[in-house]
Design a protein around this motif. Sequence first.
Motif, PDB file in Angstrom:
ATOM      1  N   ALA A  96      41.499  25.902  42.553  1.00 28.26           N
ATOM      2  CA  ALA A  96      41.603  26.965  41.536  1.00 28.26           C
ATOM      3  C   ALA A  96      40.478  26.816  40.516  1.00 28.26           C
ATOM      4  CB  ALA A  96      42.960  26.891  40.842  1.00 28.26           C
ATOM      5  N   ASN A  97      40.159  25.578  40.204  1.00 31.94           N
ATOM      6  CA  ASN A  97      39.119  25.306  39.211  1.00 31.94           C
ATOM      7  C   ASN A  97      37.768  25.872  39.633  1.00 31.94           C
ATOM      8  OD1 ASN A  97      36.827  23.008  38.566  1.00 31.94           O
ATOM      9  ND2 ASN A  97      38.073  23.536  36.784  1.00 31.94           N
ATOM     10  N   ALA A  98      37.539  25.882  40.952  1.00 30.53           N
ATOM     11  CA  ALA A  98      36.233  26.333  41.446  1.00 30.53           C
ATOM     12  C   ALA A  98      35.931  27.771  41.036  1.00 30.53           C
ATOM     13  CB  ALA A  98      36.182  26.183  42.963  1.00 30.53           C
ATOM     14  N   THR A  99      36.989  28.581  40.852  1.00 27.36           N
ATOM     15  CA  THR A  99      36.743  29.978  40.461  1.00 27.36           C
ATOM     16  C   THR A  99      37.306  30.314  39.083  1.00 27.36           C
ATOM     17  OG1 THR A  99      38.771  30.623  41.611  1.00 27.36           O
ATOM     18  CG2 THR A  99      36.702  30.825  42.859  1.00 27.36           C
ATOM     19  N   ALA A 100      37.940  29.344  38.442  1.00 25.57           N
ATOM     20  CA  ALA A 100      38.580  29.628  37.140  1.00 25.57           C
ATOM     21  C   ALA A 100      37.514  29.949  36.098  1.00 25.57           C
ATOM     22  CB  ALA A 100      39.407  28.427  36.682  1.00 25.57           C
ATOM     23  N   ALA A 101      37.679  31.093  35.448  1.00 28.11           N
ATOM     24  CA  ALA A 101      36.588  31.579  34.580  1.00 28.11           C
ATOM     25  C   ALA A 101      36.935  31.583  33.099  1.00 28.11           C
ATOM     26  CB  ALA A 101      36.180  32.981  35.028  1.00 28.11           C
ATOM     27  N   CYS A 130      42.123  26.070  35.168  1.00 26.60           N
ATOM     28  CA  CYS A 130      42.739  26.568  36.409  1.00 26.60           C
ATOM     29  C   CYS A 130      42.865  28.080  36.478  1.00 26.60           C
ATOM     30  CB  CYS A 130      44.132  25.955  36.566  1.00 26.60           C
ATOM     31  SG  CYS A 130      44.071  24.170  36.798  1.00 26.60           S
ATOM     32  N   LEU A 131      42.687  28.766  35.360  1.00 26.79           N
ATOM     33  CA  LEU A 131      42.967  30.210  35.355  1.00 26.79           C
ATOM     34  C   LEU A 131      41.749  31.015  34.906  1.00 26.79           C
ATOM     35  CD1 LEU A 131      46.518  30.180  33.679  1.00 26.79           C
ATOM     36  CD2 LEU A 131      46.003  30.399  36.106  1.00 26.79           C
ATOM     37  N   SER A 132      41.794  32.269  35.250  1.00 27.21           N
ATOM     38  CA  SER A 132      40.761  33.208  34.797  1.00 27.21           C
ATOM     39  C   SER A 132      41.402  34.286  33.934  1.00 27.21           C
ATOM     40  CB  SER A 132      40.107  33.901  36.003  1.00 27.21           C
ATOM     41  OG  SER A 132      39.440  32.951  36.793  1.00 27.21           O
ATOM     42  N   PRO A 133      40.639  34.870  33.021  1.00 30.29           N
ATOM     43  CA  PRO A 133      41.187  35.987  32.241  1.00 30.29           C
ATOM     44  C   PRO A 133      41.686  37.084  33.182  1.00 30.29           C
ATOM     45  CG  PRO A 133      39.096  35.259  31.319  1.00 30.29           C
ATOM     46  CD  PRO A 133      39.278  34.514  32.617  1.00 30.29           C
ATOM     47  N   GLY A 134      42.826  37.640  32.859  1.00 27.76           N
ATOM     48  CA  GLY A 134      43.392  38.720  33.675  1.00 27.76           C
ATOM     49  C   GLY A 134      44.300  38.235  34.779  1.00 27.76           C
ATOM     50  N   GLU A 135      44.297  36.954  35.067  1.00 26.96           N
ATOM     51  CA  GLU A 135      45.149  36.447  36.156  1.00 26.96           C
ATOM     52  C   GLU A 135      46.606  36.359  35.700  1.00 26.96           C
ATOM     53  OE1 GLU A 135      42.830  33.736  39.441  1.00 26.96           O
ATOM     54  OE2 GLU A 135      43.277  32.812  37.530  1.00 26.96           O
ATOM     55  N   PRO A 136      47.523  36.704  36.597  1.00 27.53           N
ATOM     56  CA  PRO A 136      48.930  36.662  36.211  1.00 27.53           C
ATOM     57  C   PRO A 136      49.511  35.242  36.274  1.00 27.53           C
ATOM     58  CG  PRO A 136      48.652  37.776  38.341  1.00 27.53           C
ATOM     59  CD  PRO A 136      47.312  37.261  37.940  1.00 27.53           C
TER      60      PRO A 136
END
Length: 361
Positions: free
Chosen positions: A210-215, A74-80
């Motif tokens: 969220a998963n669609a862009t979670a990196a 669900c999350l990407s690096p750098g996301e708060p």
Amino acid sequence: MNDDLLIMIPGPTGLPPEVRAALARPQIGHRTPAFAELIADCTAGMQYVFRTANDLLILTASGTGGMEAAITNCLSPGEPALAVSVGNFGERLGTIAELFGAQVTWVKSEWGEPANVEAVRAALAGGGYKALLFTQNETSTSITNPVEELAGLAREAGALTIVDAISGMGGVPVLTDEWGLDVVVAGSQKALMLPPGLAFVSMSERAWEANATAAMPRFYFDLRKAKASLEKGQTPYTPNTSLFVALQASLNLIRAEGIEDVWRRHAECAQLIRDGVARLGLRPFGDARHASNVVTAFLPPEGVDPKAIISHIRDKHNILITGAQGAYRGKFLRIGHLGTIDREQCERVLAALADALEAMR
Ligand SMILES: Cc1ncc(COP(=O)(O)O)c(C=O)c1O
């Protein structure tokens, strides 16, 4: 081997005979119509327990694998992300997010206290958080968090809720859809009356968005792959087929009893344990208004080492209870009352505790 051991730690728990029999069944192939039927039934059964119509993925992993899957999908690096910690497992969830590169802000409570709702509200008001991470039932301190309230705050702030419900799921109500929980994680070895080795993750529509862009990097725990395989009645990698067979047996028991009655039985047993501990003159650890219905933490008598009580109860009564973790090691005791828990088990452990206290006077 000690087949008569009564396990009263907060997981793994004792297994009902139906589950033990299921575990002894012959192996099945995992790319077969029989497995496709099994995983479909197990998935529907877990959706019933989770109170959700969201996608539910079953992973061959311990609960922590489910936590890692929830974060990395669900999350990407750098996301708060805002991590709420009230003990050991809240700490773990936020730490996983940090390790995979999220920008984590913490709202921590003292051990024994529930989530600080006002501090969470204030932090979320600052805006910009992608997700609110918290534990439903903090096993290390025997505190149940105000999940619905926290989820409401997250929703208002436009943040996803990622909830570790590993120890509470099946014992304490988790109304995934009614409370709008986006990602919920559970584990097999707790109230679900199974051995360790399966993790369960539910994903809402918002979570899939969220998963669609979670990196964040992921391979084994890629939930999109798990969903695609589930549509074919399979899992991406070899699942623990024996545990799926056992899960079906445990879900049959839960469905026959009815999830509301399962929750009620846990609440009644928890009350028996809390009352019994108080009658023995022992003080609860933590805020009694938020006491968990699956585990009870309490302080030993002044000057008595919890380890001596645990050993006495194990060696003289063949019952396993446990102590505290982390910085609180050696400071309090914990009794788990989840899964197959019933009045008789509660009475046995309380009698053993009374005997231990007597022996230590
Ligand atoms: C609330 C909570 N979260 C996470 C975990 C970790 O689960 P596992 O040990 O199955 O990885 C536990 C295990 O006790 C737990 O109680």
